[in-house]
Structures are given as structure tokens and as C-alpha cells.
Design a protein around this motif. Structure first.
Motif, PDB file in Angstrom:
ATOM      1  N   GLU A 114       0.807  -1.216   0.000  1.00  0.00           N
ATOM      2  CA  GLU A 114       0.000   0.000   0.000  1.00  0.00           C
ATOM      3  C   GLU A 114       0.844   1.272   0.000  1.00  0.00           C
ATOM      4  O   GLU A 114       0.375   2.336  -0.415  1.00  0.00           O
ATOM      5  N   ASP A 115       2.092   1.174   0.482  1.00  0.00           N
ATOM      6  CA  ASP A 115       2.946   2.358   0.580  1.00  0.00           C
ATOM      7  C   ASP A 115       3.452   2.839  -0.769  1.00  0.00           C
ATOM      8  O   ASP A 115       3.926   3.973  -0.884  1.00  0.00           O
ATOM      9  N   LEU A 116       3.368   1.996  -1.785  1.00  0.00           N
ATOM     10  CA  LEU A 116       3.848   2.396  -3.099  1.00  0.00           C
ATOM     11  C   LEU A 116       2.899   3.400  -3.747  1.00  0.00           C
ATOM     12  O   LEU A 116       3.284   4.130  -4.656  1.00  0.00           O
ATOM     13  N   ARG A 117       1.638   3.417  -3.282  1.00  0.00           N
ATOM     14  CA  ARG A 117       0.647   4.381  -3.768  1.00  0.00           C
ATOM     15  C   ARG A 117      -0.160   4.881  -2.560  1.00  0.00           C
ATOM     16  O   ARG A 117      -1.333   4.553  -2.381  1.00  0.00           O
ATOM     17  N   PHE A 118       0.500   5.677  -1.735  1.00  0.00           N
ATOM     18  CA  PHE A 118      -0.093   6.150  -0.494  1.00  0.00           C
ATOM     19  C   PHE A 118      -0.741   7.523  -0.700  1.00  0.00           C
ATOM     20  O   PHE A 118      -0.464   8.204  -1.681  1.00  0.00           O
ATOM     21  N   HIS A 119      -1.612   7.914   0.226  1.00  0.00           N
ATOM     22  CA  HIS A 119      -2.297   9.207   0.128  1.00  0.00           C
ATOM     23  C   HIS A 119      -2.413   9.860   1.506  1.00  0.00           C
ATOM     24  O   HIS A 119      -2.321   9.191   2.529  1.00  0.00           O
ATOM     25  N   SER A 120      -2.634  11.170   1.495  1.00  0.00           N
ATOM     26  CA  SER A 120      -2.996  11.910   2.704  1.00  0.00           C
ATOM     27  C   SER A 120      -4.436  12.379   2.551  1.00  0.00           C
ATOM     28  O   SER A 120      -4.898  12.651   1.445  1.00  0.00           O
ATOM     29  N   LYS A 121      -5.127  12.479   3.683  1.00  0.00           N
ATOM     30  CA  LYS A 121      -6.504  12.946   3.701  1.00  0.00           C
ATOM     31  C   LYS A 121      -6.562  14.338   4.323  1.00  0.00           C
ATOM     32  O   LYS A 121      -5.954  14.588   5.370  1.00  0.00           O
ATOM     33  N   PHE A 122      -7.299  15.233   3.682  1.00  0.00           N
ATOM     34  CA  PHE A 122      -7.554  16.554   4.235  1.00  0.00           C
ATOM     35  C   PHE A 122      -8.951  16.532   4.855  1.00  0.00           C
ATOM     36  O   PHE A 122      -9.918  16.159   4.181  1.00  0.00           O
ATOM     37  N   ILE A 123      -9.047  16.916   6.115  1.00  0.00           N
ATOM     38  CA  ILE A 123     -10.319  16.810   6.829  1.00  0.00           C
ATOM     39  C   ILE A 123     -10.749  18.160   7.414  1.00  0.00           C
ATOM     40  O   ILE A 123      -9.916  19.038   7.648  1.00  0.00           O
ATOM     41  N   ALA A 193      -9.152  22.815   9.893  1.00  0.00           N
ATOM     42  CA  ALA A 193      -8.869  21.696   8.989  1.00  0.00           C
ATOM     43  C   ALA A 193      -7.485  21.126   9.288  1.00  0.00           C
ATOM     44  O   ALA A 193      -6.694  21.726  10.012  1.00  0.00           O
ATOM     45  N   GLY A 194      -7.208  19.960   8.700  1.00  0.00           N
ATOM     46  CA  GLY A 194      -5.907  19.339   8.901  1.00  0.00           C
ATOM     47  C   GLY A 194      -5.660  18.250   7.874  1.00  0.00           C
ATOM     48  O   GLY A 194      -6.552  17.893   7.106  1.00  0.00           O
ATOM     49  N   ALA A 195      -4.443  17.746   7.868  1.00  0.00           N
ATOM     50  CA  ALA A 195      -4.070  16.679   6.935  1.00  0.00           C
ATOM     51  C   ALA A 195      -3.429  15.545   7.707  1.00  0.00           C
ATOM     52  O   ALA A 195      -2.637  15.785   8.633  1.00  0.00           O
ATOM     53  N   LEU A 196      -3.773  14.318   7.335  1.00  0.00           N
ATOM     54  CA  LEU A 196      -3.218  13.165   8.029  1.00  0.00           C
ATOM     55  C   LEU A 196      -3.120  11.958   7.110  1.00  0.00           C
ATOM     56  O   LEU A 196      -3.702  11.915   6.023  1.00  0.00           O
ATOM     57  N   ASN A 197      -2.399  10.976   7.585  1.00  0.00           N
ATOM     58  CA  ASN A 197      -2.168   9.686   6.952  1.00  0.00           C
ATOM     59  C   ASN A 197      -3.489   8.966   6.684  1.00  0.00           C
ATOM     60  O   ASN A 197      -4.327   8.843   7.560  1.00  0.00           O
ATOM     61  N   GLU A 198      -3.687   8.463   5.447  1.00  0.00           N
ATOM     62  CA  GLU A 198      -4.942   7.811   5.103  1.00  0.00           C
ATOM     63  C   GLU A 198      -5.188   6.536   5.911  1.00  0.00           C
ATOM     64  O   GLU A 198      -6.330   6.229   6.273  1.00  0.00           O
TER      65      GLU A 198
END
Length: 291
Positions: A114-123, A193-198
Motif C-alpha cells: 500500500e505504501d507504493l501508492r499512499f495518500h494523505s486525507k484533508f479533513i 482543517a488538517g491533513a493526516l495519513n490515510e
């Protein structure tokens, strides 16, 4: 007499070679204990729950004691690896780049598939009116740790790519120190708001540790490479291969393996190379976080 002279000469030569450090590290004995740690991207209790079983598993696979050592911050993992106080660390992509620069030879060993195509989420919370990145202007915002790939580097990089400069466009921004803390800060109203690890976001949702009536995802980043198990560059090469094999042999269809893999929220591990983390380095340079 001649035979005795040759023996003395050979003994002296070996001593000189050893003193110069020219004997290969691969010939050295395996360490008495493998010291493992991880970047503190969640609360300490959760990290202990995740990584203690991995230490126990590796101890059985490697035939030597393996111990998990908690650290206070991201920078401490880099310095401890450089000082040879740690042998292996679970890094984010950015922290690996920092460790590689600091040590000169840190080896990226395995990542989750999963780390090869990882994302961050903005909440954010519904009442903030934030629906796009442009709506963040004039708002308060939280990143995770300063050295976090998914909680700071990549969110900052993609903000800049979309014309949002945190220093100029946010009313204020701060660092929560961990992904789960960012979610709580947004939910509680400490920030807009914030951003974090999916992966952490999904875990919090599944465990019902966030109220989806109060906090929601409004944007997801493009994919990037992230987490990686990293070892010291001068660790015994045969031991390094054993460690890699211990991870890649895990089979999600095996209930015992699955219990371990679920701790890191993965269905499989893959070998990785240094060059795969060049985009993380480039992003850090572009975002002004690395020279």
C-alpha cells in the motif's frame, strides 16, 4: 627461520588491516540484540501495541533477541540510527530521506504494498464551509509532525502545487505531532482543517474514534511512496536478508500472519530500493524542507 619470519609478517599485516577497518562488516558476528523502533506518528500506547508483536516475530525468525524501543520524536530515530543505537526503524518516506542523508548508507528494506501508492486525507468540520483547497485561505490548519511524510511534507507540497502557501494563506497553522492528534484537533474545533495519513484515518473511522457527523474528508492527495522498514547500512548483510525475508514471507491467507499484518494494515510487503524515494526527496526540496 624463514617460515617464522613469514608468520610474523602475516600476523602484522592482519593487525594493520584490522586497525584500518578494512575487514568487511559482513564478516562480523551478528548483533546480540536487534534494536527496532518506529517514528512516533501515533500515541505511544498504540505504537507499543503495534510493534511489540513485530519484535517478537522477528526474534523467532532471526534467532536473536529483538526489542522495540520507543522514541520521543521523528528526529530522535534519525540520530539514533546514525549513532548505531538503533538497527532498524519504521520510517516515513521523508524521514528515510533524512536518515539516508544523515548516515550516508541507510538501507530501505521493505514497504507495505500500500505504501507504493499512499495518500494523505484533508479533513474539516461541515460548519467551516471548507469544500476545496482554495477554501482553506484564511482558516486555521494542522499538520502532523514536522518530519512526517503524510502529515506534513506531501500535504504541504500539494498545497503549494495548488497555489496555497501555508505561511501566507492560512490564518494560522500548527503541528499536532501525530495523525490521530490531528483528527482530534479538527473534530474538537481547535483548528478548522488538517491533513493526516490515510491509513490512520481509516483506522480511526473503523474504531469509531472520530465522529463522522463532526469531521469529514474534503480532499485526497495524489499517490506517493511513503513508509519503509529501514536498516543501518553497516548491518551484517546476511542478517539484512533474513530480515527482508521475514517480512516478504508473511502470507495474509495464514491467520497467524494476518494478525500480525493487520497491525500495520497491510496484505503484503515488497522489497524497495533507494531510487524509489527520489520523488520524496524532490518534494521536500520543492517544499523548502530539505536542501
Amino acid at each position: 627461520m624463514r617460515h617464522r619470519w613469514i608468520c610474523v609478517w602475516l600476523s602484522s599485516l592482519v593487525a594493520v588491516v584490522a586497525s584500518l577497518g578494512l575487514l568487511s562488516p559482513a564478516w562480523s558476528e551478528a548483533p546480540k540484540e536487534l534494536r527496532v523502533s518506529a517514528i512516533p506518528d501515533e500515541n505511544p500506547t498504540e505504537l507499543m501495541r503495534i510493534y511489540t508483536p513485530f519484535a517478537e516475530y522477528l526474534s523467532k525468525e532471526l534467532g536473536i533477541p529483538v526489542r522495540y524501543y520507543p522514541v520521543v520524536d521523528y528526529a530522535a530515530t534519525v540520530e539514533a540510527l546514525a549513532a548505531k543505537k538503533l538497527d532498524m526503524v519504521w520510517y516515513g518516506g521523508f524521514t528515510f530521506v533524512q536518515a539516508r542523508k544523515r548516515t550516508g548508507n541507510a538501507i530501505p528494506l521493505v514497504s507495505r504494498e500500500e505504501d507504493l501508492r499512499f495518500h494523505s486525507k484533508f479533513i474539516t468540520r461541515p460548519e467551516t464551509g471548507i469544500k476545496t483547497l482554495a477554501d482553506l485561505k484564511g482558516k486555521t490548519f494542522s499538520f502532523g509532525s514536522v518530519s512526517s511524510t503524510s502529515g506534513h511534507l506531501m500535504p504541504r507540497y500539494f498545497l503549494l502545487q495548488n497555489g496555497i502557501d501555508p505561511e501566507k494563506d492560512f490564518a494560522k497553522f500548527s503541528f499536532s505531532g501525530a495523525h490521530d492528534a490531528t483528527a482530534l484537533w479538527v473534530e474538537s474545533g481547535k483548528v478548522d482543517a488538517g491533513a493526516l495519513n490515510e491509513a490512520v484515518w481509516e483506522k480511526l473511522v473503523q474504531a469509531k474514534k472520530v465522529d463522522l457527523n463532526k469531521v469529514q474528508v474534503f480532499w485526497t492527495t495524489p499517490p506517493y511512496i511513503d513508509y519503509v522498514w529501514t536498516v543501518r547500512g553497516d548491518l551484517d548483510s546476511s542478517l539484512v536478508e533474513k530480515i527482508a525475508t521475514a517480512f516478504t514471507k508473511l502470507n495474509y491467507s495464514n491467520p497467524v500472519d494476518r494478525a500480525l499484518m493487520d497491525l500495520q494494515r497491510t496484505k503484503g510487503y515488497v522489497r524497495v530500493k533507494v531510487e524509489q524515494f527520489k520523488p520524496a526527496e524532490d518534494a521536500a526540496i520543492a517544499a523548502g524542507l530539505l536542501q
